[in-house]
Design an enzyme around this catalytic site. Structure first.
Site, mmCIF file in Angstrom:
data_model
loop_
_atom_site.group_PDB
_atom_site.id
_atom_site.type_symbol
_atom_site.label_atom_id
_atom_site.label_comp_id
_atom_site.label_asym_id
_atom_site.label_seq_id
_atom_site.Cartn_x
_atom_site.Cartn_y
_atom_site.Cartn_z
ATOM 1 N N SER A 262 18.828 32.790 -5.896
ATOM 2 C CA SER A 262 20.231 32.343 -5.751
ATOM 3 C C SER A 262 21.109 32.869 -6.882
ATOM 4 C CB SER A 262 20.326 30.822 -5.658
ATOM 5 O OG SER A 262 19.663 30.210 -6.733
ATOM 6 N N HIS A 292 12.319 29.378 -1.861
ATOM 7 C CA HIS A 292 13.268 29.045 -2.951
ATOM 8 C C HIS A 292 13.760 27.613 -2.732
ATOM 9 C CE1 HIS A 292 15.991 29.690 -6.181
ATOM 10 N NE2 HIS A 292 16.980 30.299 -5.557
ATOM 11 N N HIS A 338 5.028 28.941 -9.127
ATOM 12 C CA HIS A 338 6.326 29.457 -9.577
ATOM 13 C C HIS A 338 6.178 30.918 -9.965
ATOM 14 C CE1 HIS A 338 10.156 29.798 -11.733
ATOM 15 N NE2 HIS A 338 10.525 28.797 -10.956
ATOM 16 N N ARG A 347 11.520 20.145 -15.156
ATOM 17 C CA ARG A 347 12.423 19.494 -14.201
ATOM 18 C C ARG A 347 11.631 18.516 -13.328
ATOM 19 N NH1 ARG A 347 14.752 24.739 -11.338
ATOM 20 N NH2 ARG A 347 12.495 25.077 -11.263
ATOM 21 N N ASP A 393 10.836 21.126 -7.030
ATOM 22 C CA ASP A 393 10.971 20.618 -5.660
ATOM 23 C C ASP A 393 9.884 19.619 -5.285
ATOM 24 O OD1 ASP A 393 13.218 22.240 -5.178
ATOM 25 O OD2 ASP A 393 11.909 23.962 -4.872
HETATM 26 C C1 LIG Z 1 7.226 29.835 -5.807
HETATM 27 C C2 LIG Z 1 6.405 30.966 -5.186
HETATM 28 C C3 LIG Z 1 7.232 31.592 -4.067
HETATM 29 C C4 LIG Z 1 6.152 32.020 -6.264
HETATM 30 O O1 LIG Z 1 5.603 33.137 -5.620
HETATM 31 P P1 LIG Z 1 4.769 34.222 -6.432
HETATM 32 O O2 LIG Z 1 5.443 34.550 -7.704
HETATM 33 O O3 LIG Z 1 4.496 35.344 -5.504
HETATM 34 O O4 LIG Z 1 3.445 33.403 -6.779
HETATM 35 P P2 LIG Z 1 2.007 33.972 -7.167
HETATM 36 O O5 LIG Z 1 2.107 35.265 -7.882
HETATM 37 O O6 LIG Z 1 1.289 32.856 -7.815
HETATM 38 O O7 LIG Z 1 1.388 34.285 -5.724
HETATM 39 C C5 LIG Z 1 0.093 34.827 -5.594
HETATM 40 C C6 LIG Z 1 -0.508 34.347 -4.289
HETATM 41 O O8 LIG Z 1 -0.665 32.920 -4.364
HETATM 42 C C7 LIG Z 1 -0.026 32.317 -3.266
HETATM 43 N N1 LIG Z 1 0.577 31.054 -3.660
HETATM 44 C C8 LIG Z 1 1.506 30.862 -4.630
HETATM 45 N N2 LIG Z 1 1.877 29.565 -4.628
HETATM 46 C C9 LIG Z 1 1.173 28.953 -3.661
HETATM 47 C C10 LIG Z 1 1.164 27.640 -3.158
HETATM 48 N N3 LIG Z 1 1.940 26.683 -3.641
HETATM 49 N N4 LIG Z 1 0.320 27.359 -2.129
HETATM 50 C C11 LIG Z 1 -0.473 28.309 -1.620
HETATM 51 N N5 LIG Z 1 -0.485 29.581 -2.028
HETATM 52 C C12 LIG Z 1 0.343 29.896 -3.046
HETATM 53 C C13 LIG Z 1 1.078 33.308 -2.876
HETATM 54 O O9 LIG Z 1 1.521 33.054 -1.547
HETATM 55 C C14 LIG Z 1 0.377 34.624 -3.073
HETATM 56 O O10 LIG Z 1 -0.465 34.832 -1.968
HETATM 57 P P3 LIG Z 1 -0.641 36.323 -1.347
HETATM 58 O O11 LIG Z 1 -1.294 37.103 -2.425
HETATM 59 O O12 LIG Z 1 -1.481 36.088 -0.143
HETATM 60 O O13 LIG Z 1 0.734 36.824 -1.020
HETATM 61 C C15 LIG Z 1 5.059 30.430 -4.673
HETATM 62 O O14 LIG Z 1 4.351 29.793 -5.701
HETATM 63 C C16 LIG Z 1 5.205 29.485 -3.487
HETATM 64 O O15 LIG Z 1 5.283 29.939 -2.355
HETATM 65 N N6 LIG Z 1 5.235 28.132 -3.739
HETATM 66 C C17 LIG Z 1 5.473 27.187 -2.688
HETATM 67 C C18 LIG Z 1 6.942 27.153 -2.330
HETATM 68 C C19 LIG Z 1 7.762 26.506 -3.415
HETATM 69 O O16 LIG Z 1 7.430 25.438 -3.903
HETATM 70 N N7 LIG Z 1 8.892 27.127 -3.758
HETATM 71 C C20 LIG Z 1 9.803 26.588 -4.735
HETATM 72 C C21 LIG Z 1 9.761 27.359 -6.002
HETATM 73 S S1 LIG Z 1 10.752 26.606 -7.261
#
Ligand SMILES: CC(C)(COP(=O)(O)OP(=O)(O)OC[C@H]1O[C@@H](n2cnc3c(N)ncnc32)[C@H](O)[C@@H]1OP(=O)(O)O)[C@@H](O)C(=O)NCCC(=O)NCCS
Length: 456
Positions: A262, A292, A338, A347, A393
């Protein structure tokens, strides 16, 4: 007409004409900006040729993770410690920023002041800003009409984006640019738009909420109330504890440095000199993604399904099984993980502290606490997630539902109202520092293969 009145204000800037009243936000900013412009000039002259880090092929394919390629002045995120707003942690903000009479949580007006100027405002200055925003809170009739025409099936975030774009008719930046203004004045028009937009968002957001989930009627802005109290009143929630929760909520969701979707979308679009309304709408389109901002609605949905599935007082084993089912279905556990953080999000912690104080016996809060003890272990065992800890969140929904705001589809709009404080502060600074249009270099896979001579 409007442009003339702004120019008059601009003509007075920086002069000691305040008399006995404290400096306004804009007057404070008028003092701060030239100093920062000088510092940036010095940094560029001195360190302009230095390297901030390498960019690997993996970084380019991996969502630009870790590439240091943006300047964003208002906040900085440390992977271990979490966010600092102008150098202050969340507990420090809670301690030092002015709160409402009888309240404890920081007023978001004070946080906005801090983000923008790097200074802590007095109670009086925060009150001036509350009054200023209340006076600016006027939504044009066509925006009301457009919101009324949105079908109730349209997601509240989509409605927010539509309404913010529609409100672009009010942009003093766009008007001034069209008339022809000097680059030196860009930030002042961005400042006016940002403040107008922030002032109007509670009305717009509350109207969307009341249309989709209630009777469509909203009250009026009360010039004696602060921004959060007005928002709560418009939504139809006036419990003093809920108002305090919103002051905290609207403060902590405001800013998370510049690279998140964002913030970056807002700055990117703003770099084309699209005005703050168009730029913020772009940021909100990004916030509406489930990885996000939309994660906050997904968390509550997922947690309520879990509650339905495992019943009251579930064993850790039953919860583990549910989490594994989510993972084995190829889904993410919302609220955990994250892109930058590697520890529990502060937070999350401050919301947990709020819950411990005000709703320690709430069943859903107890379940969220149990998840805090279980999910990180499961995600670690799963072995993919770089950060198994909860983010912002994971906790917001449980607090909102406790006070009766149960419509999950609205949660990201609340996040968006708060995010305006951070991303619009960033945008004002981008104009003050004269940042150019963004244009990073992209590559094709073919060009990478050629570069490293892997082509057969
Ligand atoms: C926030 C988020 C998008 C960060 O993504 P990122 O930087 O790519 O995270 P990572 O490097 O740890 O990801 C590596 C792997 O772990 C997975 N992973 C990360 N968080 C995960 C979670 N909460 N549950 C399951 N799998 C997760 C990713 O999908 C990725 O899988 P892939 O290799 O098959 O694509 C991710 O942690 C997520 O999807 N969390 C859940 C959604 C969420 O809470 N979003 C709000 C963020 S403030």
């Amino acid at each position: 007409m409007f442009a003339t009145s702004i120019r008059r204000t601009i003509g007075h800037r920086g002069r000691a004409f305040y008399g006995t009243r404290p400096k306004s936000l804009k007057e404070t900013l008028c003092d701060v900006i030239p100093k920062q412009q000088e510092r940036v000039k010095m940094v560029r002259a001195e360190y302009g040729e230095k390297t901030l880090g390498n960019v690997t092929v993996d970084m380019a394919y991996g969502g630009m993770r870790g590439i240091k390629g943006l300047i964003y002045e208002t906040s900085l995120l440390d992977p271990e410690e979490g966010i600092r707003f102008r150098g202050l942690t969340i507990p420090q903000c809670q301690e030092r920023l002015p709160s409402a009479p009888g309240g404890e949580e920081p007023l978001p007006e004070g946080l906005f002041w801090l983000l923008l100027t790097g200074e802590i405002p007095t109670k009086e200055q925060v009150k001036m800003l509350s009054e200023d925003w209340a006076a600016r809170a006027k939504v044009p009739i066509h925006v009301w009409d457009i919101i009324d025409r949105c079908p109730n099936t349209m997601h509240p975030m989509t409605q927010l984006c539509v309404a913010v774009n529609a409100m672009q008719t009010e942009s003093s930046f766009a008007r001034a640019y069209h008339e022809g203004i000097s680059k030196n004045l860009y930030w002042e028009y961005a400042f006016e738009d940002a403040n107008d937009l922030i002032a109007r968002l509670p009305l717009v957001a509350a109207k969307i909420y009341r249309n989709v989930f209630k009777d469509g009627k909203i009250g009026e802005i009360d010039s004696k109330l602060d921004w959060s109290a007005n928002f709560c009143k418009l939504l139809g929630f006036e419990h003093p504890e809920f108002v305090e929760l919103m002051r905290l909520y609207l403060s902590i969701h405001s800013d998370h440095e510049g690279g998140n979707v964002s913030a970056h979308a807002t700055q990117l679009v703003g770099s084309a000199l699209s005005d703050p309304y168009l730029s913020f709408a772009a940021g909100m389109n990004g916030l509406a993604g489930p990885l996000h901002g939309l994660a906050n609605q997904e968390v509550l949905r997922w947690t309520l399904k879990l509650q339905e599935d495992v019943g009251d007082n579930p064993s850790d084993e039953k919860i583990k099984e549910y989490i594994w089912n989510t993972l084995n279905n190829g889904q993410v556990v919302p609220g955990f993980g994250h892109a930058v953080l590697r520890k529990t999000d502060p937070r999350y912690i401050c919301q947990r502290e709020f819950a411990l104080k005000h709703l320690p016996n709430d069943k859903l809060f107890k379940l969220v606490s149990q998840l805090y003890n279980i999910v990180p272990n499961v995600l670690t065992e799963h072995g993919k997630t770089k950060n198994p800890w909860p983010n912002v969140d994971a906790h917001s929904g449980v607090l909102l539902q406790y006070y009766g705001l149960k419509e999950q589809d609205f949660y990201t709009v609340l996040f968006g109202v708060s995010r305006s404080l951070g991303v619009l502060s960033g945008l004002i600074w981008n104009r003050a520092l004269g940042f150019p249009i963004e244009r990073p270099k992209s590559l094709t896979t073919e060009s990478i293969i050629e570069k490293f001579q892997l082509k057969k």
